[in-house]
Enzyme design. Structure first.
Site, PDB file in Angstrom:
ATOM      1  N   LYS A  71       0.861  -1.194   0.000  1.00 54.60           N
ATOM      2  CA  LYS A  71       0.000   0.000   0.000  1.00 54.60           C
ATOM      3  C   LYS A  71       0.891   1.235   0.000  1.00 54.60           C
ATOM      4  O   LYS A  71       1.778   1.387   0.854  1.00 54.60           O
ATOM      5  CB  LYS A  71      -0.841  -0.001   1.271  1.00 54.60           C
ATOM      6  CG  LYS A  71      -2.336   0.058   1.036  1.00 54.60           C
ATOM      7  CD  LYS A  71      -3.026   0.080   2.381  1.00 54.60           C
ATOM      8  CE  LYS A  71      -4.520   0.199   2.201  1.00 54.60           C
ATOM      9  NZ  LYS A  71      -5.191   0.383   3.501  1.00 54.60           N
ATOM     10  N   ILE A  72       0.642   2.119  -0.950  1.00 56.41           N
ATOM     11  CA  ILE A  72       1.437   3.339  -1.063  1.00 56.41           C
ATOM     12  C   ILE A  72       0.489   4.532  -1.181  1.00 56.41           C
ATOM     13  O   ILE A  72      -0.423   4.522  -2.011  1.00 56.41           O
ATOM     14  CB  ILE A  72       2.372   3.268  -2.299  1.00 56.41           C
ATOM     15  CG1 ILE A  72       3.358   2.098  -2.134  1.00 56.41           C
ATOM     16  CG2 ILE A  72       3.104   4.587  -2.510  1.00 56.41           C
ATOM     17  CD1 ILE A  72       4.313   1.909  -3.301  1.00 56.41           C
TER      18      ILE A  72
END
Ligand code: G3P
Length: 219
Positions: free
Chosen positions: A84-85
């Site tokens: 997750k970014i």
């Protein structure tokens, strides 16, 4: 449509998996911190084993090089890990590099169709509009979900929309009708989706009626 659980609580995930309707899990630093376990690798690996599907684990680095290093490390933890970014300038830049390396990314903290479009063009596998948080500040969160579904569909972009920051059962109905590929829900909302007072009343009545003749039946 697929359903993911938005939690880092192992018991909730166990129960969701038992139900047979959960195909993935999303975590974030706040959710992991809530469980009081700072060993993200251990927590995420255990969740991956339990759920047997995509499990999002978030980077906390904010600069491109840091995000790249952390994402590559997280991606090696387990075959089911999705990194997750957040949707920042550094984040999108990192996503475009990591996607070319085959790292699966869930772009998080997405609040507008334009952010979601950039995430898809950068190569994110998933983009997560936070609809509840948009509603909180007086914007229509579900409209962002709808816009992204429409845009990705129009240009045949393979990125999938994850309706996130889901707060209540009506969010789920709307996300499903709009065509969100996935919704990630807190355990409480999963329970709310399942329950209906008329089911409880109806079941109680069936059992009571049946008891009256079952007792008298000759076996
Ligand atoms: O998946 C996104 C989610 O964790 C954020 O939810 O309820 O903190 O806005 P919430």
């Amino acid at each position: 449509m697929r359903l993911w659980l938005d939690t880092a609580n192992i018991e909730e995930i166990r129960q969701g998996v038992r139900l047979g309707v959960i195909s993935g899990v999303t975590t974030n630093p706040s959710l992991v911190a809530k469980e009081g376990d700072g060993n993200l690798q251990r927590v995420v690996t255990e969740i991956c084993e339990l759920v047997g599907g995509p499990v999002s684990a978030e980077v906390v680095a904010t600069e491109v090089e840091g995000i790249l290093a952390e994402a590559r490390r997280i991606a090696r933890w387990h075959q089911h890990v999705v990194v997750k970014i957040p949707c920042t300038e550094a984040g999108v830049q990192a996503i475009s590099i990591l996607a070319k390396e085959g790292v699966r990314i869930n772009m998080t903290l997405t609040f507008s169709p334009n952010q979601g479009l950039l995430g898809a063009l950068a190569g994110a596998t998933y983009v997560s509009p936070f609809l509840g948080r948009l509603d909180d500040v007086g914007h229509d969160g579900m409209q962002v979900v709808a816009d992204l579904v429409e845009i990705y569909d129009k240009y045949h972009l393979p990125t999938q929309v994850v309706a996130a920051s889901v707060r209540h059962p009506l969010h789920m109905v709307a996300a499903a009708k709009i065509g969100a590929h996935i919704a990630t829900v807190p355990y409480k909302v999963l329970q709310q989706m399942l329950q209906h007072p008329l089911t409880d009343v109806g079941l109680a009545r069936f059992l009571k009626d049946w008891q009256q003749v079952a007792g008298a039946a000759v076996l």
